[in-house]
Design a protein around this motif. Structure first.
Motif, PDB file in Angstrom:
ATOM      1  N   LYS A 109       0.835  -1.205   0.000  1.00 41.41           N
ATOM      2  CA  LYS A 109       0.000   0.000   0.000  1.00 41.41           C
ATOM      3  C   LYS A 109       0.867   1.251   0.000  1.00 41.41           C
ATOM      4  O   LYS A 109       0.571   2.228  -0.704  1.00 41.41           O
ATOM      5  CB  LYS A 109      -0.917  -0.006   1.218  1.00 41.41           C
ATOM      6  CG  LYS A 109      -1.885   1.170   1.251  1.00 41.41           C
ATOM      7  CD  LYS A 109      -2.829   1.074   2.438  1.00 41.41           C
ATOM      8  CE  LYS A 109      -3.804   2.253   2.454  1.00 41.41           C
ATOM      9  NZ  LYS A 109      -4.750   2.170   3.611  1.00 41.41           N
ATOM     10  N   LEU A 110       1.943   1.237   0.776  1.00 37.78           N
ATOM     11  CA  LEU A 110       2.849   2.391   0.827  1.00 37.78           C
ATOM     12  C   LEU A 110       3.575   2.562  -0.498  1.00 37.78           C
ATOM     13  O   LEU A 110       3.717   3.673  -1.014  1.00 37.78           O
ATOM     14  CB  LEU A 110       3.846   2.216   1.969  1.00 37.78           C
ATOM     15  CG  LEU A 110       4.699   3.439   2.334  1.00 37.78           C
ATOM     16  CD1 LEU A 110       3.811   4.577   2.806  1.00 37.78           C
ATOM     17  CD2 LEU A 110       5.707   3.071   3.411  1.00 37.78           C
ATOM     18  N   ILE A 111       4.022   1.466  -1.075  1.00 36.95           N
ATOM     19  CA  ILE A 111       4.702   1.517  -2.377  1.00 36.95           C
ATOM     20  C   ILE A 111       3.756   2.037  -3.445  1.00 36.95           C
ATOM     21  O   ILE A 111       4.152   2.771  -4.350  1.00 36.95           O
ATOM     22  CB  ILE A 111       5.243   0.123  -2.744  1.00 36.95           C
ATOM     23  CG1 ILE A 111       6.331  -0.306  -1.751  1.00 36.95           C
ATOM     24  CG2 ILE A 111       5.790   0.114  -4.168  1.00 36.95           C
ATOM     25  CD1 ILE A 111       6.788  -1.737  -1.913  1.00 36.95           C
ATOM     26  N   ALA A 266      10.764  -5.718  -8.430  1.00 36.48           N
ATOM     27  CA  ALA A 266      11.783  -4.911  -7.767  1.00 36.48           C
ATOM     28  C   ALA A 266      11.250  -3.530  -7.379  1.00 36.48           C
ATOM     29  O   ALA A 266      11.522  -3.047  -6.276  1.00 36.48           O
ATOM     30  CB  ALA A 266      13.009  -4.764  -8.655  1.00 36.48           C
ATOM     31  N   LEU A 267      10.484  -2.895  -8.263  1.00 33.23           N
ATOM     32  CA  LEU A 267      10.005  -1.542  -7.994  1.00 33.23           C
ATOM     33  C   LEU A 267       8.536  -1.488  -7.594  1.00 33.23           C
ATOM     34  O   LEU A 267       7.998  -0.412  -7.358  1.00 33.23           O
ATOM     35  CB  LEU A 267      10.243  -0.643  -9.215  1.00 33.23           C
ATOM     36  CG  LEU A 267      11.715  -0.431  -9.603  1.00 33.23           C
ATOM     37  CD1 LEU A 267      11.826   0.629 -10.682  1.00 33.23           C
ATOM     38  CD2 LEU A 267      12.557  -0.035  -8.392  1.00 33.23           C
ATOM     39  N   GLY A 268       7.866  -2.623  -7.555  1.00 30.51           N
ATOM     40  CA  GLY A 268       6.509  -2.662  -7.042  1.00 30.51           C
ATOM     41  C   GLY A 268       5.450  -2.030  -7.921  1.00 30.51           C
ATOM     42  O   GLY A 268       4.390  -1.633  -7.434  1.00 30.51           O
ATOM     43  N   MET A 269       5.723  -1.917  -9.228  1.00 31.24           N
ATOM     44  CA  MET A 269       4.730  -1.339 -10.139  1.00 31.24           C
ATOM     45  C   MET A 269       3.657  -2.355 -10.504  1.00 31.24           C
ATOM     46  O   MET A 269       3.811  -3.567 -10.291  1.00 31.24           O
ATOM     47  CB  MET A 269       5.414  -0.836 -11.409  1.00 31.24           C
ATOM     48  CG  MET A 269       6.317   0.346 -11.215  1.00 31.24           C
ATOM     49  SD  MET A 269       6.965   0.987 -12.794  1.00 31.24           S
ATOM     50  CE  MET A 269       7.973   2.343 -12.217  1.00 31.24           C
ATOM     51  N   CYS A 270       2.572  -1.850 -11.069  1.00 32.65           N
ATOM     52  CA  CYS A 270       1.457  -2.694 -11.507  1.00 32.65           C
ATOM     53  C   CYS A 270       1.379  -2.697 -13.029  1.00 32.65           C
ATOM     54  O   CYS A 270       1.772  -1.729 -13.677  1.00 32.65           O
ATOM     55  CB  CYS A 270       0.142  -2.186 -10.931  1.00 32.65           C
ATOM     56  SG  CYS A 270       0.112  -2.048  -9.143  1.00 32.65           S
ATOM     57  N   ASP A 271       0.869  -3.765 -13.579  1.00 35.78           N
ATOM     58  CA  ASP A 271       0.663  -3.849 -15.024  1.00 35.78           C
ATOM     59  C   ASP A 271      -0.608  -3.067 -15.371  1.00 35.78           C
ATOM     60  O   ASP A 271      -1.709  -3.436 -14.981  1.00 35.78           O
ATOM     61  CB  ASP A 271       0.524  -5.306 -15.446  1.00 35.78           C
ATOM     62  CG  ASP A 271       0.539  -5.475 -16.959  1.00 35.78           C
ATOM     63  OD1 ASP A 271       0.242  -4.492 -17.679  1.00 35.78           O
ATOM     64  OD2 ASP A 271       0.850  -6.575 -17.444  1.00 35.78           O
ATOM     65  N   GLY A 290       3.193   1.010 -14.091  1.00 34.72           N
ATOM     66  CA  GLY A 290       3.107   2.238 -13.310  1.00 34.72           C
ATOM     67  C   GLY A 290       2.517   1.944 -11.958  1.00 34.72           C
ATOM     68  O   GLY A 290       2.268   0.787 -11.604  1.00 34.72           O
ATOM     69  N   TYR A 291       2.257   3.003 -11.178  1.00 32.02           N
ATOM     70  CA  TYR A 291       1.682   2.839  -9.853  1.00 32.02           C
ATOM     71  C   TYR A 291       0.202   3.178  -9.826  1.00 32.02           C
ATOM     72  O   TYR A 291      -0.507   2.778  -8.899  1.00 32.02           O
ATOM     73  CB  TYR A 291       2.435   3.721  -8.854  1.00 32.02           C
ATOM     74  CG  TYR A 291       3.880   3.300  -8.673  1.00 32.02           C
ATOM     75  CD1 TYR A 291       4.209   2.205  -7.881  1.00 32.02           C
ATOM     76  CD2 TYR A 291       4.909   3.980  -9.311  1.00 32.02           C
ATOM     77  CE1 TYR A 291       5.525   1.803  -7.720  1.00 32.02           C
ATOM     78  CE2 TYR A 291       6.240   3.594  -9.151  1.00 32.02           C
ATOM     79  CZ  TYR A 291       6.536   2.501  -8.370  1.00 32.02           C
ATOM     80  OH  TYR A 291       7.839   2.100  -8.227  1.00 32.02           O
ATOM     81  N   ILE A 322       9.043   8.200  -4.317  1.00 35.71           N
ATOM     82  CA  ILE A 322       8.553   7.059  -3.542  1.00 35.71           C
ATOM     83  C   ILE A 322       8.513   7.450  -2.065  1.00 35.71           C
ATOM     84  O   ILE A 322       9.443   8.101  -1.575  1.00 35.71           O
ATOM     85  CB  ILE A 322       9.484   5.837  -3.727  1.00 35.71           C
ATOM     86  CG1 ILE A 322       9.612   5.502  -5.219  1.00 35.71           C
ATOM     87  CG2 ILE A 322       8.976   4.631  -2.958  1.00 35.71           C
ATOM     88  CD1 ILE A 322      10.659   4.461  -5.515  1.00 35.71           C
ATOM     89  N   PRO A 323       7.458   7.093  -1.328  1.00 39.88           N
ATOM     90  CA  PRO A 323       7.461   7.361   0.109  1.00 39.88           C
ATOM     91  C   PRO A 323       8.759   6.876   0.750  1.00 39.88           C
ATOM     92  O   PRO A 323       9.236   5.774   0.439  1.00 39.88           O
ATOM     93  CB  PRO A 323       6.245   6.579   0.617  1.00 39.88           C
ATOM     94  CG  PRO A 323       5.312   6.570  -0.556  1.00 39.88           C
ATOM     95  CD  PRO A 323       6.201   6.448  -1.763  1.00 39.88           C
ATOM     96  N   GLY A 324       9.342   7.712   1.616  1.00 41.88           N
ATOM     97  CA  GLY A 324      10.671   7.435   2.138  1.00 41.88           C
ATOM     98  C   GLY A 324      10.847   6.058   2.749  1.00 41.88           C
ATOM     99  O   GLY A 324      11.861   5.398   2.542  1.00 41.88           O
ATOM    100  N   LEU A 325       9.867   5.607   3.517  1.00 43.50           N
ATOM    101  CA  LEU A 325       9.975   4.294   4.149  1.00 43.50           C
ATOM    102  C   LEU A 325      10.007   3.187   3.099  1.00 43.50           C
ATOM    103  O   LEU A 325      10.756   2.218   3.214  1.00 43.50           O
ATOM    104  CB  LEU A 325       8.809   4.078   5.107  1.00 43.50           C
ATOM    105  CG  LEU A 325       8.698   5.073   6.271  1.00 43.50           C
ATOM    106  CD1 LEU A 325       7.432   4.817   7.065  1.00 43.50           C
ATOM    107  CD2 LEU A 325       9.920   4.970   7.173  1.00 43.50           C
ATOM    108  N   ALA A 326       9.181   3.329   2.064  1.00 41.49           N
ATOM    109  CA  ALA A 326       9.127   2.317   1.013  1.00 41.49           C
ATOM    110  C   ALA A 326      10.352   2.380   0.109  1.00 41.49           C
ATOM    111  O   ALA A 326      10.788   1.355  -0.424  1.00 41.49           O
ATOM    112  CB  ALA A 326       7.858   2.502   0.182  1.00 41.49           C
ATOM    113  N   LEU A 327      10.898   3.575  -0.070  1.00 41.27           N
ATOM    114  CA  LEU A 327      12.079   3.719  -0.932  1.00 41.27           C
ATOM    115  C   LEU A 327      13.208   2.828  -0.448  1.00 41.27           C
ATOM    116  O   LEU A 327      13.873   2.147  -1.244  1.00 41.27           O
ATOM    117  CB  LEU A 327      12.529   5.185  -0.950  1.00 41.27           C
ATOM    118  CG  LEU A 327      13.683   5.551  -1.893  1.00 41.27           C
ATOM    119  CD1 LEU A 327      13.567   7.010  -2.308  1.00 41.27           C
ATOM    120  CD2 LEU A 327      15.052   5.309  -1.286  1.00 41.27           C
TER     121      LEU A 327
END
Length: 450
Positions: A109-111, A266-271, A290-291, A322-327
């Motif tokens: 969710k954060l990513i 790796a980057l948590g994107m969605c299709d 993308g996100y 990217i949110p700092g914690l998720a980055l």
């Protein structure tokens, strides 16, 4: 690991300057060139205000250096011991800093709150590039910055030269996608781009945009316009359902499934292929990632003739907020190498404890509250981040060698919002003098760090 100790190595030069001052005073006295020497102990890499020892030596008669050899050797030994104590003290501060640095949070969710921020382009003639983007696509300058030396994380590419950064787009960077146009002084041309396929932009009238491009001497092939420095732009009619003018950025990849796996895992994107069928119809898209469908996605075009080793500086760089914690979590995914890709520049904190900044040779960054208090509070409650929180940056590459800038969203959005100066004119006279080698003091501007 959050803290990259390769970047926190204590400077031997700093430590040996301490020893050099002592021995220089002694040798100077033996040669009679400095009858009275006043010396105060340097503050060292920690920058802490030490009490110091004031040493005063006076010589009336010149003495041979050999006679003072034991004293010189003893001085060096004392200096070495003190240097080691300083190193241990700084290392202890590093351990303290490591305990305070924000820990990664690998939360889908954060990513998912991440967003593509901009794409970096190179320009061999900034005035021509900006005129093209304004006349053909109606873009405006959002901010402009001049730098006297090359970027430590190669924002201006692998060029050791003064450079400038100009953000161009349609709205504030914290709200809209944009382009970053970098100009390197002394670089008159760039190698052709063979990986960045095109940037798709929607316009009110495709025909008007094409006519404007032709009037500037640019080539037009269907809906593709080739602009300055060989960059290709695809013009699309503006859709009423998508307010963002930038539609997507298309890159060529050697293996579609492999590239898709990197961006997804790796980057948590969605299709998002199903959401952008109309925009990418007819271009042979392998996938769209993308996100969110409301942001500017990355379109993958499979081309097996494209190799990783063929990436050039003209490809630029993809910046993602990217949110700092998720980055930190995504950075660890890339660093561990399980999904391909690599770390180009290790993760950096640009608002950390003062002793760490001093050890890196960086000037202090004022902030309120102090960094140690801020980081402690942020560990307890991430939602308490002040507007100009800790700016975290890491540069990685994907499986095809494209550069990606991962930047902490909270601090980045606040920084670029403060630096937003759309009405500020670029000092072209100053730039002409700088290009001619008559570089004076940098024109005033507000730095946004990234």
């Amino acid at each position: 690991m959050d803290l990259d100790f390769a970047h926190l190595a204590i400077s031997e030069n700093t430590c040996w300057r301490y020893c050099h001052k002592w021995t220089s005073a002694t040798i100077g006295a033996t040669r009679g060139c400095e009858p009275h020497v006043n010396w105060r102990e340097s503050s060292g890499p920690c920058g802490s205000a030490s009490s110091g020892t004031r040493v005063q030596r006076s010589t009336r008669n010149q003495m041979p250096v050999a006679a003072l050899a034991p004293a010189i050797a003893g001085s060096c030994l004392v200096a070495t011991r003190r240097r080691r104590r300083k190193i241990r003290r700084v290392q202890a501060e590093f351990a303290k800093a490591g305990n305070l640095l924000i820990k990664p949070v690998d939360c889908p969710k954060l990513i998912g709150a991440s967003r593509p921020a901009h794409w970096v382009l190179r320009s061999s003639d900034l005035q021509v590039t900006l005129a093209f983007l304004a006349n053909v696509f109606g873009m405006k300058v959002l901010r402009h910055e001049e730098y006297a030396r090359s970027c430590a994380i190669t924002c201006n590419g692998k060029y050791d030269t003064p450079w400038s950064k100009t953000m161009v787009g349609y709205g504030r960077e914290d709200e809209c996608y944009c382009l970053e146009v970098t100009y390197n002084y002394g670089i008159s041309e760039y190698p052709p781009s063979n990986g960045l396929a095109h940037v798709a932009i929607s316009v009110d009238s495709v025909a008007v945009a094409q006519e404007a491009a032709l009037a500037m001497g640019c080539s037009v092939d269907g809906d593709i316009i080739t602009g300055p420095d060989g960059y290709r732009f695809r013009v699309l009619p503006q859709s009423t359902t998508h307010e963002e003018r930038f539609q997507y950025v298309a890159i060529k990849v050697a293996n579609g499934p492999r590239a898709s796996a990197f961006y997804e895992q790796a980057l948590g994107m969605c299709d998002l292929s199903a959401d952008f069928q109309q925009q990418v119809a007819g271009i042979g898209a392998s996938a769209v990632f993308g996100y969110s469908r409301d942001h500017v996605p990355l379109v993958l075009l499979e081309d097996r003739s494209v190799g990783v080793s063929e990436r050039t500086q003209t490809e630029g760089r993809n910046a993602i907020a990217i949110p700092g914690l998720a980055l930190r979590a995504l950075y660890l995914r890339v660093a561990e190498g399980q999904h391909g890709g690599a770390v180009l520049h290790a993760i950096r904190e640009f608002n950390e404890l003062p002793e760490i900044r001093r050890s890196r040779g960086l000037p202090p960054m004022p902030c309120t509250p102090p960094p140690d208090e801020y980081l402690q509070e942020l560990r307890r409650d991430p939602s308490s981040a002040p507007p100009m929180g800790t700016l975290t940056v890491a540069i990685v590459t994907d499986v095809d060698g494209y550069e990606i800038c991962l930047v902490s969203k909270e601090a980045y959005d606040s920084a670029v919002a403060r630096a937003y100066t759309p009405d500020k004119e670029i000092d072209w006279a100053w730039r002409r003098d700088a290009a001619a080698g008559k570089r004076t003091a940098l024109p005033p501007h507000q730095l946004a760090c990234v």
